[in-house]
Structure formats: structure tokens, C-alpha cells
Motif scaffolding. Structure first.
Motif, PDB file in Angstrom:
ATOM      1  N   GLY A  14      -5.617 -28.271   5.182  1.00  0.00           N
ATOM      2  CA  GLY A  14      -4.636 -27.299   4.531  1.00  0.00           C
ATOM      3  C   GLY A  14      -3.570 -28.054   4.060  1.00  0.00           C
ATOM      4  O   GLY A  14      -3.428 -29.335   4.076  1.00  0.00           O
ATOM      5  N   SER A  15      -2.652 -27.177   3.565  1.00  0.00           N
ATOM      6  CA  SER A  15      -1.231 -27.820   3.098  1.00  0.00           C
ATOM      7  C   SER A  15      -0.266 -26.775   3.348  1.00  0.00           C
ATOM      8  O   SER A  15      -0.219 -25.675   3.654  1.00  0.00           O
ATOM      9  CB  SER A  15      -1.408 -27.783   1.590  1.00  0.00           C
ATOM     10  N   ILE A  16       1.279 -27.645   3.293  1.00  0.00           N
ATOM     11  CA  ILE A  16       2.406 -27.072   3.719  1.00  0.00           C
ATOM     12  C   ILE A  16       3.393 -27.412   2.666  1.00  0.00           C
ATOM     13  O   ILE A  16       3.419 -28.625   2.423  1.00  0.00           O
ATOM     14  CB  ILE A  16       3.007 -27.059   5.201  1.00  0.00           C
ATOM     15  N   SER A  17       3.957 -26.443   1.932  1.00  0.00           N
ATOM     16  CA  SER A  17       4.980 -26.768   0.865  1.00  0.00           C
ATOM     17  C   SER A  17       6.317 -26.222   1.334  1.00  0.00           C
ATOM     18  O   SER A  17       6.431 -25.286   1.823  1.00  0.00           O
ATOM     19  CB  SER A  17       4.513 -26.176  -0.539  1.00  0.00           C
ATOM     20  N   PHE A  18       7.550 -27.169   1.228  1.00  0.00           N
ATOM     21  CA  PHE A  18       8.860 -26.397   1.504  1.00  0.00           C
ATOM     22  C   PHE A  18       9.930 -27.216   0.567  1.00  0.00           C
ATOM     23  O   PHE A  18       9.633 -27.974  -0.372  1.00  0.00           O
ATOM     24  CB  PHE A  18       8.987 -26.844   2.948  1.00  0.00           C
ATOM     25  N   ASN A  19      11.062 -26.789   0.704  1.00  0.00           N
ATOM     26  CA  ASN A  19      11.991 -27.453  -0.117  1.00  0.00           C
ATOM     27  C   ASN A  19      13.313 -28.089   0.923  1.00  0.00           C
ATOM     28  O   ASN A  19      13.336 -27.750   2.024  1.00  0.00           O
ATOM     29  CB  ASN A  19      12.802 -26.334  -1.015  1.00  0.00           C
ATOM     30  N   PHE A  20      13.963 -28.978   0.675  1.00  0.00           N
ATOM     31  CA  PHE A  20      15.061 -29.412   1.277  1.00  0.00           C
ATOM     32  C   PHE A  20      16.529 -28.886   1.025  1.00  0.00           C
ATOM     33  O   PHE A  20      17.353 -28.897   2.000  1.00  0.00           O
ATOM     34  CB  PHE A  20      15.276 -30.902   1.233  1.00  0.00           C
ATOM     35  N   PHE A  21      16.630 -28.222  -0.039  1.00  0.00           N
ATOM     36  CA  PHE A  21      18.271 -27.928  -0.338  1.00  0.00           C
ATOM     37  C   PHE A  21      18.289 -26.449  -0.766  1.00  0.00           C
ATOM     38  O   PHE A  21      19.465 -26.296  -1.161  1.00  0.00           O
ATOM     39  CB  PHE A  21      18.793 -28.880  -1.392  1.00  0.00           C
ATOM     40  N   GLY A  22      17.265 -25.682  -0.682  1.00  0.00           N
ATOM     41  CA  GLY A  22      17.621 -24.377  -1.062  1.00  0.00           C
ATOM     42  C   GLY A  22      17.160 -23.533  -0.038  1.00  0.00           C
ATOM     43  O   GLY A  22      17.547 -24.083   1.225  1.00  0.00           O
ATOM     44  N   HIS A  23      16.922 -22.156   0.205  1.00  0.00           N
ATOM     45  CA  HIS A  23      16.742 -21.371   1.249  1.00  0.00           C
ATOM     46  C   HIS A  23      15.674 -21.720   2.010  1.00  0.00           C
ATOM     47  O   HIS A  23      14.570 -22.181   1.489  1.00  0.00           O
ATOM     48  CB  HIS A  23      16.421 -19.860   0.693  1.00  0.00           C
ATOM     49  N   PRO A  24      15.855 -21.667   3.063  1.00  0.00           N
ATOM     50  CA  PRO A  24      14.553 -22.440   4.404  1.00  0.00           C
ATOM     51  C   PRO A  24      13.366 -21.466   4.254  1.00  0.00           C
ATOM     52  O   PRO A  24      13.474 -20.333   4.847  1.00  0.00           O
ATOM     53  CB  PRO A  24      15.354 -22.451   5.565  1.00  0.00           C
ATOM     54  N   ALA A  25      12.431 -22.044   3.661  1.00  0.00           N
ATOM     55  CA  ALA A  25      11.182 -21.353   3.733  1.00  0.00           C
ATOM     56  C   ALA A  25       9.938 -22.354   3.365  1.00  0.00           C
ATOM     57  O   ALA A  25      10.215 -23.364   2.953  1.00  0.00           O
ATOM     58  CB  ALA A  25      11.274 -20.248   2.485  1.00  0.00           C
ATOM     59  N   CYS A  26       8.709 -21.915   3.857  1.00  0.00           N
ATOM     60  CA  CYS A  26       7.692 -22.840   3.485  1.00  0.00           C
ATOM     61  C   CYS A  26       6.514 -22.040   3.135  1.00  0.00           C
ATOM     62  O   CYS A  26       6.287 -20.632   3.364  1.00  0.00           O
ATOM     63  CB  CYS A  26       7.434 -23.626   4.697  1.00  0.00           C
ATOM     64  N   LEU A  27       5.334 -22.490   2.395  1.00  0.00           N
ATOM     65  CA  LEU A  27       4.299 -21.852   2.188  1.00  0.00           C
ATOM     66  C   LEU A  27       3.127 -22.415   2.804  1.00  0.00           C
ATOM     67  O   LEU A  27       2.908 -23.682   2.608  1.00  0.00           O
ATOM     68  CB  LEU A  27       3.949 -21.902   0.527  1.00  0.00           C
TER      69      LEU A  27
END
Length: 320
Positions: free
Chosen positions: A250-263
Motif C-alpha cells: 500500500g501507500s500513504i500520502s501526506f503533507n508537511f506544511f498544511g493541515h495535518p492529514a494523510c491518505l
């Protein structure tokens, strides 16, 4: 050490909300003193935040007998001077990122702390935040399977007035040195020290004397290929902040500088996990550092780790 009485060297913008108030919000921790070279600004900060003592001279804060832990939040150019002075005084240090002006300076700080048996932690504070704790859990518990690749993209408009952040004599580099340490440290904390396969650092706009585009291929654990691209001259509509970790399951996607969330994607299942925004983004890290300084926990980010991240930054931004 039962109670920590903190002193902040450099009570500038980063300490207003991100870190400063948190020192009074974690157990057995109190903000006793702040320092800034501009006495009026130091006094104003102390008054607004209810801090008992303020100074315009770092040596006075370091030698304050009540202060028994020091947070250094000045620009990187003065990190080594202040960290070595605090270490010489035998007081544990929580040091902002990037750890120093150069990797060599970071190594000197880490070596001095070890030689003097003084505790040192580096403020790679995203390690303590719930989003990145969740990403770590997914990787460590093998939910993604064997990790194969990481793709990291950060595209930002180049600010017209970036101040000291784009003065290499003060910051060590440009916006890459300011923002990329957060990203690179998370990858480092997950996968260890990478081998840099290739990198390019360009000053495309020639506005400031620092790279505004950095690209790199990094190899972790001899099998995980990470591809990173950082641009600081993108139009506003192209603003991008993404990181995707892909494994065999599988995979996980997220950001570093925006609202804390992941897919999270596992097989046919796709789930978006949203985390609560923190009022003070450094509070989880400050809680962990305080526990470490008090002898009740492990070091959440050692000086040696901070120096290795600095070395990665320098390798990626080398220019011929």
C-alpha cells in the motif's frame, strides 16, 4: 532535576506561538527567562507572555542561576556560539533547526555536548506530532509492506522579502535550508542515513545568492529510492506540498506544511485520516525533550542525528 526553568535565547517570531507558550504547558516545565539583543523587544515579549526575567545579553541568561535548561531559537549563524556557551555552563540545550550554519559546526556542538556530558536535543519537532507518529506506525508495523519508493515535492512562490532566510551568512542557505530539514528529518527518522545518488542545486532566478531549486535522488537502506524536488519560484497556483511513501502492500500520502492529514491506501481500501491542528506545534517535542532532560525519557532527537541531517542538506546543495 525535578523542575525545568527554561531560558530562551532569541525570543523572535518562531517562539511567539509555535514553541514559547508550550514551555509552560508541559509537566514540570516553566519559562523563566527570555533574551533578545533588542532590549525593548525582549522586555515586551516577557511582559506579553508573563515571563519573570528578560535579558539583552545571552551570557546573562546562560549564567542566570535559576535557568537550568536553554532553548536556542536564534538564526543558525549564532547557534554554535550560544550552544557551546550553554554546554560549557553545564546546562542542557534544546537547539532549533537547522542545527547550525554548517554540518561541521553541528558536529562540533554534538561533540562538545557528549564530551561535557550535557544533554542536547534538536528541534526536529515534527517527530512528535500525531500525523508523523501515525506515518511511523504504518511503516514500522509493515502496514505498507516492504517500502519501495518515496516521492517528495515542494513547490512554493519565492517571497519578495525573505529576510535573513536567504542570507547564507546567517541561515547557511536559502528557503531549502529553512523548510527541507523538516522533511528530510522525517525520512531520516524512518529509514536512516541515505546515500545521495545524485543532486542538483540551481539559482534560477538570481534574486538572492542561494539555490532556489534543489533536486535529489536518495537511496535508503540500499533499496528504498526517494525522489525529491524543491522549487521556490513557482506561481501561487502551482503551490504543492506532498510526500508519498509506497510499499508492496500500500501507500500513504501526506503533507508537511498544511493541515495535518494523510491518505492511506491498502489494496482496495482508501482512508483519509485527519488530525487535530496543534495550538503550539512544538509542544509534543518540548514535552519529550523535557522528560529527557529530567531523566524520564529517551532523547527524541540527538545532536548526532541533527548533524547527520545537516550533512544530508549540504550534500544535496553542493554546487560545482
Amino acid at each position: 532535576m525535578n523542575e525545568l526553568n527554561w531560558g530562551i535565547i532569541g525570543c523572535g517570531n518562531v517562539t511567539e506561538v509555535k514553541s514559547g507558550p508550550a514551555f509552560n504547558k508541559v509537566p514540570h516545565s516553566h519559562l523563566h527567562a527570555v533574551m533578545r539583543r533588542d532590549a525593548a523587544l525582549a522586555a515586551d515579549y516577557a511582559k506579553r507572555h508573563g515571563v519573570p526575567q528578560w535579558y539583552a545579553d545571552a551570557a546573562q541568561l546562560i549564567n542566570d542561576p535559576v535557568v537550568n535548561a536553554i532553548y536556542i531559537a536564534t538564526p543558525p549563524a549564532s547557534h554554535e556560539e550560544y550552544a557551546l556557551a550553554a554546554i560549557a555552563a553545564g546546562k542542557p540545550v534544546y537547539l532549533e533547526k537547522p542545527m547550525a550554519l554548517t554540518a561541521a559546526a553541528a558536529r562540533r556542538i554534538a561533540t562538545a555536548a557528549k564530551a561535557n556530558n550535557v544533554k542536547l536535543s534538536v528541534a526536529h519537532y515534527r517527530r512528535g506530532q500525531p500525523l508523523y507518529q501515525y506515518v511511523r506506525k504504518c511503516v514500522r508495523e509493515n502496514r505498507l509492506g516492504n517500502i519501495r519508493a518515496v516521492t517528495l515535492r515542494l513547490h512554493k512562490p519565492f517571497p519578495e522579502n525573505a529576510g535573513w532566510h536567504v542570507d547564507p551568512k546567517v541561515s547557511g542557505g536559502g528557503l531549502f535550508h529553512d523548510l527541507a530539514p523538516h522533511q528530510l528529518d522525517i525520512l531520516y527518522s524512518l529509514f536512516g542515513r541515505p546515500r545521495i545518488l545524485s543532486s542538483s542545486a540551481l539559482n534560477q532566478q538570481q534574486v538572492y545568492p542561494v539555490p532556489d531549486l534543489v533536486a535529489g535522488h536518495l537511496l535508503f537502506n540500499a533499496q528504498i529510492l526517494a525522489d525529491g524536488l524543491w522549487t521556490f519560484g513557482a506561481p501561487a497556483e502551482a503551490d504543492t506540498d506532498t510526500c508519498e511513501i509506497v510499499g508492496t502492500a500500500g501507500s500513504i500520502s501526506f503533507n508537511f506544511f498544511g493541515h495535518p492529514a494523510c491518505l492511506l491506501r491498502i489494496g482496495d481500501h482508501e482512508e483519509k485520516i485527519v488530525f487535530e491542528s496543534l495550538a503550539h506545534v512544538q509542544q509534543p517535542m518540548i514535552a519529550a525533550v523535557s522528560a529527557f532532560f529530567r531523566g524520564e525519557g529517551d532523547n527524541p532527537c540527538t545532536g548526532e542525528e541533527g548533524a547527520e541531517v545537516m550533512e544530508i542538506i549540504e550534500e544535496l546543495t553542493q554546487t560545482d
